[in-house]
Write a protein that holds these residues in place. Structure first.
Motif, PDB file in Angstrom:
ATOM      1  N   PRO A   1      -6.008  -0.399   5.615  1.00  0.00           N
ATOM      2  CA  PRO A   1      -5.264   0.747   5.680  1.00  0.00           C
ATOM      3  C   PRO A   1      -6.212   1.955   5.464  1.00  0.00           C
ATOM      4  O   PRO A   1      -7.187   2.099   4.441  1.00  0.00           O
ATOM      5  N   ALA A   2      -6.013   3.244   5.942  1.00  0.00           N
ATOM      6  CA  ALA A   2      -6.800   4.461   5.664  1.00  0.00           C
ATOM      7  C   ALA A   2      -6.276   5.306   4.287  1.00  0.00           C
ATOM      8  O   ALA A   2      -5.764   6.449   4.449  1.00  0.00           O
ATOM      9  N   ILE A   3      -6.513   4.383   3.339  1.00  0.00           N
ATOM     10  CA  ILE A   3      -5.886   4.890   2.130  1.00  0.00           C
ATOM     11  C   ILE A   3      -6.969   6.094   1.681  1.00  0.00           C
ATOM     12  O   ILE A   3      -8.285   5.947   1.690  1.00  0.00           O
ATOM     13  N   MET A   4      -6.547   7.294   1.401  1.00  0.00           N
ATOM     14  CA  MET A   4      -7.401   8.332   0.902  1.00  0.00           C
ATOM     15  C   MET A   4      -8.289   8.966   1.930  1.00  0.00           C
ATOM     16  O   MET A   4      -9.337   9.430   1.792  1.00  0.00           O
ATOM     17  N   GLN A   5      -8.093   8.398   3.374  1.00  0.00           N
ATOM     18  CA  GLN A   5      -8.980   9.009   4.303  1.00  0.00           C
ATOM     19  C   GLN A   5      -8.373  10.220   5.056  1.00  0.00           C
ATOM     20  O   GLN A   5      -7.297  10.361   5.096  1.00  0.00           O
ATOM     21  N   GLY A   6      -9.258  10.781   5.342  1.00  0.00           N
ATOM     22  CA  GLY A   6      -8.850  12.174   6.325  1.00  0.00           C
ATOM     23  C   GLY A   6      -8.859  13.388   5.326  1.00  0.00           C
ATOM     24  O   GLY A   6      -8.892  13.306   4.081  1.00  0.00           O
TER      25      GLY A   6
END
Length: 398
Positions: free
Chosen positions: A11-16
Motif C-alpha cells: 500500500p502507498a503508506i506515506m507516499q505522495g
C-alpha cells in the motif's frame, strides 16, 4: 487493515505529497503501519542522536555465499527456503556475519544500508552492555541494592531488590507487560515514553504518567519476593539506565555513544526516542542500521572486543531457567538483559517484539541480525522457524 509481505503489493503508506496514507498516531506500531514506521522513527517521534564519533568505521570484509536456496522449514513446519522464510516472516533486513565477514546481506520493504530501524527490546541488550562496561570500571556494583544508587525508589516495589535482580528481571515488582491493553503498565509506558497519546475516550480521572521516571516512582507494589522468578518487565531496563545516568552524570544517549557506538566502529550514528523529560527510552527506543547491529553482535562474539569486559560477557552466558522456559526457547534462559538459547551452546540473543533479533553463536563463529515488522507483537512459530533457518545457515557455511 491487515499487513502485507514483501512479495505482496505494498500500500502507498506515506507516499505522495501530501501523503494520502498517514500512520495513525495511536497505532503507528501496528500492522500495516509498522512496515513503514519502524524505518522512519525520526519522522514520527522526538529522538536524540547516538553519535558514531569521528573515528574510523570498522570495515566488514565480504565473503558472500548464495544462501537464498538453503532448505529450511516455514512456521507450519513445511519445507521452504531461506528466501521463502524471509518473506513469510516480514523481514526488512537480514545479515549473516561468519568469521567477522559478511556472508549474506539482504534488504527488503524499502530498507537500505543507511536506514535506521527500530530495535524494540534489543535496546535492552545495548543498554546492558554499557552497564557492564561501568561495572567493569567499578562505578556500579550489581550486588548492591537499587536504592543505593536511586534512593527515591525506597518507596517503590524495588525496595529490597538488587541491581542483579533488575538485570535478570527477577524482581517482584508488579508490572503488567500486556501489549494490547492500553491501560496496562506497558500501555502506560507507551504514553510516558511519548510513543502514544492518551487513548481517546479514556477515563478523565485516570492518572497517566507524563514521563518514564514518573511511572517508575508510581510502581509501588510487589507480587512476589525479589529473586524468586523471572518475569519479563520492560521497565526494569529503564531503572538500569537511570542508575547509569546517576553514577556518571551523563544521559543515556551520550553514554551509549562514548562507551560503545564510537568504539565498535559504527558506520552511522544511531538514535533513541525520548520522552518529554528528554529521557532516552532504554527498554525499546534504540534505532540503528543492519550492519551496525551486526558490528555490535560481533563485538560481543569477540568477547567484548576490548570494549566490554570479557568477564561481563562470560557472566551473561551463564544462566539456567529451563526446561520449558519459553514457548520458542524451551531450554533457554535470561541473564543481564540477554536471552540464552540453551545451556550447551550458551548462544546469546537480543530479541525485540515484531521480530527483531541479534543471534551470537561462538560455536558457529557467526552473528545473525534479523530486522522485521511482524503483524503481531510476538509469533512463537516465526521465532522457532527463524532459529531453524539460522541453524540451517550455519550448516551450509560449515
Amino acid at each position: 487493515m491487515t499487513s502485507y509481505r514483501n512479495s505482496d503489493p505494498a500500500p502507498a503508506i506515506m507516499q505522495g505529497s501530501p501523503p494520502q496514507m498517514v500512520p495513525p498516531r495511536l497505532d503507528w506500531d501496528r500492522p500495516p503501519w509498522n512496515r513503514w514506521a519502524f524505518q522512519h522513527i525520526r519522522e514520527i517521534l522526538p529522538t536524540v542522536e547516538v553519535w558514531r564519533g569521528d573515528g574510523p568505521v570498522r570495515e566488514l570484509a565480504r565473503n558472500e555465499v548464495e544462501l537464498d536456496d538453503v532448505p529450511t522449514v516455514d512456521s507450519t513446519g513445511a519445507p521452504t527456503t531461506l528466501a521463502g522464510h524471509l518473506d513469510e516472516t516480514y523481514t526488512d533486513g537480514f545479515l549473516v556475519l561468519k568469521g567477522g565477514a559478511i556472508a549474506y546481506e539482504r534488504y527488503f520493504n524499502g530498507m537500505t544500508p543507511r536506514t535506521l530501524h527500530l530495535s524494540q527490546s534489543m535496546a535492552k541488550s545495548v543498554t546492558a552492555m554499557v552497564f557492564g562496561i561501568l561495572v567493569g570500571r567499578g562505578l556500579i556494583d550489581p550486588a548492591a541494592p537499587v536504592t543505593h544508587y536511586l534512593p527515591e525508589l525506597e518507596n517503590t516495589g524495588w525496595r529490597g531488590a538488587t541491581l542483579q535482580h533488575v538485570l535478570d528481571m527477577t524482581t517482584g515488582v508488579r508490572y503488567s507487560e500486556e501489549y494490547t491493553d492500553r491501560y496496562s503498565d506497558m500501555g502506560q509506558t507507551d504514553v510516558a515514553a511519548g510513543w502514544k497519546p492518551i487513548p481517546p475516550g479514556s477515563d478523565p480521572a485516570f492518572k497517566w504518567p507524563t514521563h518514564i521516571w514518573e511511572q517508575i516512582l508510581g510502581l509501588k507494589e510487589t507480587e512476589r519476593p525479589h529473586g524468586e522468578k523471572f518475569v519479563y518487565r520492560s521497565i526494569e531496563t529503564d531503572v538500569l539506565a537511570f542508575t547509569m545516568e546517576r553514577v556518571t552524570g551523563k544521559r543515556l544517549a551520550q553514554l551509549v555513544s562514548e562507551e560503545l557506538w564510537q568504539k565498535i566502529g559504527a558506520e552511522e550514528s544511531a538514535c533513541f526516542t525520548v520522552d518529554r523529560a528528554g529521557y532516552a527510552l532504554a527498554d525499546g527506543g534504540f534505532n540503528a542500521t543492519l550492519r551496525d547491529f551486526g558490528r555490535f553482535g560481533q563485538t560481543i562474539l569477540e568477547n567484548g572486543g576490548g570494549i566490554v569486559p570479557p568477564a561481563w560477557i562470560e557472566a551473561t552466558r551463564n544462566a539456567r531457567h529451563g526446561p520449558q522456559f519459553n514457548e520458542s526457547l524451551p531450554d533457554g534462559s535470561y541473564k543481564n538483559q540477554f536471552w540464552l538459547e540453551d545451556p550447551k551452546s550458551r548462544t546469546l540473543m537480543c530479541r525485540g517484539v515484531f521480530g527483531q533479533l541479534i543471534y551470537i553463536n561462538w560455536d558457529y563463529d557467526m552473528v545473525v541480525v534479523k530486522l522485521s515488522t511482524y503483524p503481531d507483537f510476538g509469533n512463537s512459530a516465526y521465532s522457532v522457524a527463524t532459529l531453524k533457518a539460522i541453524h540451517a545457515i550455519a550448516a551450509a557455511l560449515a
